[in-house]
Write an enzyme that holds these catalytic residues in place. Structure first.
Site, PDB file in Angstrom:
ATOM      1  N   LYS A 197      12.701   4.368  -8.893  1.00 45.00           N
ATOM      2  CA  LYS A 197      11.593   6.123 -10.223  1.00 45.00           C
ATOM      3  C   LYS A 197      12.542   7.175  -9.599  1.00 45.00           C
ATOM      4  O   LYS A 197      12.591   7.751 -10.775  1.00 45.00           O
ATOM      5  CB  LYS A 197      10.331   5.753 -10.013  1.00 45.00           C
ATOM      6  CG  LYS A 197       9.849   7.012 -11.238  1.00 45.00           C
ATOM      7  CD  LYS A 197       7.691   6.158 -11.570  1.00 45.00           C
ATOM      8  CE  LYS A 197       7.197   6.972 -12.557  1.00 45.00           C
ATOM      9  NZ  LYS A 197       5.907   6.912 -12.831  1.00 45.00           N
ATOM     10  N   GLU A 203      14.014   5.915   1.545  1.00 44.62           N
ATOM     11  CA  GLU A 203      14.023   4.299   2.423  1.00 44.62           C
ATOM     12  C   GLU A 203      15.083   4.233   1.971  1.00 44.62           C
ATOM     13  O   GLU A 203      16.313   3.431   1.589  1.00 44.62           O
ATOM     14  CB  GLU A 203      13.078   3.548   2.041  1.00 44.62           C
ATOM     15  CG  GLU A 203      11.950   4.218   3.505  1.00 44.62           C
ATOM     16  CD  GLU A 203      10.807   4.813   2.825  1.00 44.62           C
ATOM     17  OE1 GLU A 203      11.182   5.618   1.816  1.00 44.62           O
ATOM     18  OE2 GLU A 203       9.820   4.791   3.176  1.00 44.62           O
ATOM     19  N   GLY A 255       4.934   3.377 -11.094  1.00 45.34           N
ATOM     20  CA  GLY A 255       5.864   2.429 -10.211  1.00 45.34           C
ATOM     21  C   GLY A 255       5.873   1.022  -9.986  1.00 45.34           C
ATOM     22  O   GLY A 255       6.202  -0.191  -9.888  1.00 45.34           O
ATOM     23  N   ARG A 256       3.943   0.857  -9.829  1.00 51.22           N
ATOM     24  CA  ARG A 256       3.672  -0.244  -9.255  1.00 51.22           C
ATOM     25  C   ARG A 256       3.135  -0.761 -10.115  1.00 51.22           C
ATOM     26  O   ARG A 256       2.325  -2.626 -10.523  1.00 51.22           O
ATOM     27  CB  ARG A 256       2.237  -0.334  -8.469  1.00 51.22           C
ATOM     28  CG  ARG A 256       1.064   0.912  -9.054  1.00 51.22           C
ATOM     29  CD  ARG A 256      -0.104   1.444  -7.939  1.00 51.22           C
ATOM     30  NE  ARG A 256      -0.668   1.947  -8.357  1.00 51.22           N
ATOM     31  CZ  ARG A 256      -0.739   3.904  -8.101  1.00 51.22           C
ATOM     32  NH1 ARG A 256       0.266   3.718  -7.629  1.00 51.22           N
ATOM     33  NH2 ARG A 256      -1.576   4.513  -8.420  1.00 51.22           N
ATOM     34  N   GLU A 341      -3.313   1.219  -3.601  1.00 55.00           N
ATOM     35  CA  GLU A 341      -2.831   2.402  -3.804  1.00 55.00           C
ATOM     36  C   GLU A 341      -3.049   3.157  -5.462  1.00 55.00           C
ATOM     37  O   GLU A 341      -3.644   3.976  -5.493  1.00 55.00           O
ATOM     38  CB  GLU A 341      -0.692   2.175  -4.219  1.00 55.00           C
ATOM     39  CG  GLU A 341      -0.659   3.989  -4.045  1.00 55.00           C
ATOM     40  CD  GLU A 341       1.645   3.418  -4.367  1.00 55.00           C
ATOM     41  OE1 GLU A 341       1.803   3.543  -4.829  1.00 55.00           O
ATOM     42  OE2 GLU A 341       1.899   3.721  -3.543  1.00 55.00           O
ATOM     43  N   HIS A 372      -4.915 -23.108   8.713  1.00 53.80           N
ATOM     44  CA  HIS A 372      -4.861 -22.856  10.165  1.00 53.80           C
ATOM     45  C   HIS A 372      -4.956 -21.986  10.702  1.00 53.80           C
ATOM     46  O   HIS A 372      -4.013 -21.784  11.554  1.00 53.80           O
ATOM     47  CB  HIS A 372      -3.599 -23.848   9.945  1.00 53.80           C
ATOM     48  CG  HIS A 372      -4.010 -25.363   9.461  1.00 53.80           C
ATOM     49  ND1 HIS A 372      -4.523 -26.681   9.833  1.00 53.80           N
ATOM     50  CD2 HIS A 372      -3.764 -25.590   8.409  1.00 53.80           C
ATOM     51  CE1 HIS A 372      -4.906 -27.594   9.432  1.00 53.80           C
ATOM     52  NE2 HIS A 372      -4.527 -26.906   8.059  1.00 53.80           N
ATOM     53  N   LYS A 501       4.893  11.417   4.322  1.00 50.75           N
ATOM     54  CA  LYS A 501       6.483  11.398   3.695  1.00 50.75           C
ATOM     55  C   LYS A 501       6.453  13.208   3.802  1.00 50.75           C
ATOM     56  O   LYS A 501       8.193  12.991   5.267  1.00 50.75           O
ATOM     57  CB  LYS A 501       6.458  11.240   2.404  1.00 50.75           C
ATOM     58  CG  LYS A 501       6.413   9.991   1.897  1.00 50.75           C
ATOM     59  CD  LYS A 501       7.266   9.952   0.372  1.00 50.75           C
ATOM     60  CE  LYS A 501       6.701   8.434  -0.096  1.00 50.75           C
ATOM     61  NZ  LYS A 501       6.870   9.157  -1.452  1.00 50.75           N
TER      62      LYS A 501
END
Ligand code: F6P
Length: 535
Positions: A197, A203, A255-256, A341, A372, A501
Site C-alpha cells: 500500500k 521487508e 491494508g488488512r 491489528e 493431535h 519499526k
C-alpha cells in the site's frame, strides 16, 4: 455500553449453569443459529440464553451500531485517527452503486482499475503477457501483512479453482523466504508482483530489490516482468515499474481489508476474473445481509456479540479458530492480523483508556491436525478456550468422500465433546469395564473426566467455493467492525506496529558496529552476541 453492568450481572448469575441445560428448550438449536445465503452459524453450544442475547443486542444498538454501519458503507471518515473513510466494501459493491468520497463518486474509477487488473490477469493466464522466456509459469507476490495474508490465504483456499500459473507468496524479510521461493523458479518465465500500500515497507522493498537482482542475472529488462499494486504511484515509478502494470488503490482501503481490489491480483491470476468476481459476489452477499438482517439474526453481529460475551464478559482471553478445511490453513494467520491489528487497542476512539479488555488473542490450526496437538488443553486444561469451528459440508474430492465423512464426523464430535464432556461416573464405568477396581480405578477414572460445558460455535457452509470464501471473509471483517463499535475502538488504524519499526531502523547500524551504549543491558547483550558471531 449502557447496559454493561446488567449484562455482567446476567453473566455472573448464569455462569454456574451447564450449557447442556439450555437444550431443555427443544428449539434451541434453531433459535440460537443464524442463516445467511446458504451458510449456517450455530452458537447454541454457548451459555448465551434469550436474556443474554437480548442484552447483547441492546448493547450493540446502544453503541450506535446501526448508524455507524451506515456511516462505514457510505464513506464517512470513521477512521478518525487517520482522517479516512473505510470503504473496502466499495471494492465489491454492485456496479450501479454510488459512493461519494469528498463529493465524488468513487465507483467509476474502482470499476476501471478492476477492469485493468482483470485484463492483465487474463493476459498473464492466456500467455498474451510473456516473460523473456515465454508464457509466465510462476508468479511471485511480494508483500507483507495485508498485502500478503489475504491473497495468500485465499489463493490456498481456492486451490481447486487454479488454472493459471503457479502462485508464490514471499513476505518475510528473512532471506530464507525469498531464497527458498526463487531457487526453483525460472526468472525468464516469472512475473513478480510487488504489493505494498505504502511502497515503503522495509521487508517488501528489500525482497523486491532482491527479486529484481535475481531476475537481472538472466533477463535483459527485469522491470518488464514486474507489476505493482500500491497507493503510492510515484514510488512504483521510481522503482522502475511501467505505469501500465501498476494498479492503484485509495488510502480508504485498509491494508488488512484490501484483498478485494488489486491486492488480490495474484488470486485473479490463479483463478481468473470470473472466479474472482464470484469471490466478490460472496462478500457482497454478506454485506447485503449485514446491512439488512435484524441484529439478532445478523451473522456478523451475532458472531461479534458471542465473541464479546466470551472475551469481555466471561474473561476468556483467547479464541481458537479451527477450520475443518485444510485449504483454510492460513485463515487463522489471516484473522490474527484482521482481528488483532484491528481491535488490539488500549484506548477508545477519543483516546481514553478502555474500560474493558480489548480484542482477544486469536489462534488456531486446521482440524484434525489440532486434535493431535493442542486439543488436550482445550478439553481438559484449566483455561477455557472458546472454539470457532468452520466446516464444509462437501469437499472438492468426490473420489475421497470417505475422507470428508471422517473430517465432518471429527468436527461435529469435537463440538459435542466440548459440550457434554464425560462425568466421573462414566469414567469409572469405563475403568471398571477394563477390570480396574478400588483406588486404582478411582485414580485412573479421574484422569479420564472431561468437564464439558466448554463453549463452541460452528460455521457450516456447503463447500469452499470462491463465493463462500467471499462470504466467510466478509463475515469476519464485519465481526471485527461490530466488536470495535461495541468496545468504542477505532478498528482501522494500527499505531501499535510503529515503535518496533522505528527501533529496528535505528538498530540496524548497531549490528554493524555503531555505538550501542545507550541501549538497555539486555539489548546490548543481544547485539554483542550477534556481532561476535559475525566476526
Ligand atoms: O506493519 C503493519 C502494516 O502497516 C499493515 O497494516 C499492513 O498491512 C502491512 O504493514 C503492509 O503494509 P504495506 O502494504 O504498506 O506494505
Amino acid at each position: 455500553m449502557s447496559n454493561w453492568n446488567e449484562l455482567a450481572r446476567h453473566q455472573r448469575a448464569t455462569e454456574a449453569r451447564h450449557i447442556q441445560e439450555l437444550f431443555a428448550d427443544p428449539d434451541r438449536a434453531e433459535a440460537f443459529c443464524v442463516q445467511a445465503d446458504g451458510m449456517r452459524f450455530d452458537y447454541s453450544k454457548t451459555n448465551i440464553d434469550e436474556t443474554g442475547r437480548a442484552l447483547l443486542v441492546r448493547m450493540a444498538e446502544d453503541a450506535g451500531l446501526v448508524d455507524k454501519r451506515a456511516a462505514m458503507f457510505t464513506g464517512a471518515q470513521i477512521n478518525q485517527t487517520e482522517g479516512r473513510a473505510v470503504l473496502h466494501t466499495a471494492l465489491r459493491a454492485a456496479d450501479d452503486t454510488v459512493i461519494e468520497v469528498e463529493g465524488e463518486n468513487i465507483m467509476p474509477e474502482l470499476r476501471a482499475i478492476r477492469a485493468r487488473a482483470y485484463a492483465f490477469a487474463q493476459d498473464v493466464r492466456a500467455g498474451r503477457f510473456v516473460g523473456q522466456g515465454g508464457p509466465i509459469t510462476d508468479v511471485v507476490n511480494i508483500g507483507i501483512g495485508g498485502s500478503d495474508l489475504g491473497p495468500a490465504m485465499a489463493t490456498l483456499a481456492l486451490a481447486p479453482y487454479h488454472d493459471g500459473p503457479r502462485l508464490h507468496y514471499v513476505s518475510n524479510v528473512d532471506g530464507a523466504h525469498i531464497a527458498d521461493t526463487l531457487k526453483d523458479l525460472d526468472p525468464e518465465t516469472t512475473l513478480v508482483i510487488v504489493a505494498s500500500k505504502t511502497f515503503t515497507t522495509i521487508e517488501t522493498m528489500t525482497n523486491a530489490r532482491t527479486a529484481r537482482d535475481w531476475m537481472a542475472e538472466r533477463v535483459a529488462d527485469p522491470g518488464a516482468q514486474f507489476a505493482a499494486v500500491s497507493t503510492a504511484l510515484d514510488k512504483t515509478a521510481e522503482f522502475g515499474i511501467a505505469h501500465e502494470r501498476v494498479f492503484g488503490f485509495a488510502d480508504w482501503v485498509g491494508g488488512r481489508y484490501s484483498v478485494w481490489g488489486p491486492i488480490g491480483l495474484g488470486l485473479m491470476i490463479a483463478i481468473g476474473a470470473e472466479g474472482f468476481a464470484e469471490f466478490l459476489a460472496g462478500a457482497r452477499a454478506m454485506d447485503t445481509h449485514f446491512l439488512n438482517a435484524p441484529l439478532d439474526q445478523n451473522m456478523p453481529v451475532m458472531l461479534a456479540l458471542v465473541g464479546i460475551w466470551h472475551n469481555q464478559l466471561c474473561g476468556y482471553a483467547t479464541r481458537a479458530v479451527l477450520p475443518y478445511d485444510q485449504r483454510l490453513a492460513r485463515l487463522p494467520a489471516y484473522l490474527q492480523q484482521l482481528e488483532m491489528e484491528s481491535n488490539g487497542k488500549r484506548v477508545d476512539m477519543d483516546g481514553r483508556d478502555l474500560e474493558r479488555q480489548s480484542g482477544p488473542v486469536v489462534w488456531g490450526e486446521p482440524g484434525t491436525n489440532g486434535q493431535h496437538a493442542f486439543y488436550q488443553l482445550i478439553h481438559q486444561g484449566t483455561r477455557i478456550v472458546p472454539c470457532e469451528f468452520l466446516l464444509a459440508a462437501k469437499g472438492h474430492e468426490p473420489a475421497l468422500a470417505h475422507h470428508h465423512r471422517l473430517l465432518v464426523a471429527n468436527c461435529i464430535a469435537q463440538s459435542e465433546a466440548l459440550l457434554r464432556g464425560r462425568s466421573l461416573e462414566e469414567a469409572r464405568a469405563i475403568m471398571a469395564k477394563k477390570g480396574l477396581e478400588g483406588a486404582e480405578l478411582e485414580r485412573q477414572a479421574r484422569h479420564r473426566v472431561f468437564a464439558g460445558n466448554r463453549p463452541s460455535t460452528t460455521l457450516i457452509y456447503p463447500c469452499l467455493t470462491p463465493f463462500v470464501l467471499g462470504q466467510i471473509i466478509g463475515l469476519y471483517e464485519h465481526r471485527v467492525f461490530v466488536e470495535g463499535v461495541v468496545l468504542g475502538i477505532n478498528s482501522f488504524d494500527q499505531w501499535g506496529v510503529e515503535l518496533g519499526k522505528e527501533l529496528a531502523t535505528a538498530l540496524g547500524p548497531l549490528l554493524e558496529g555503531a555505538d550501542a551504549s545507550d541501549k538497555d543491558p539486555s539489548t546490548q547483550a543481544l547485539i554483542s552476541f550477534v556481532r561476535n558471531q559475525q566476526d
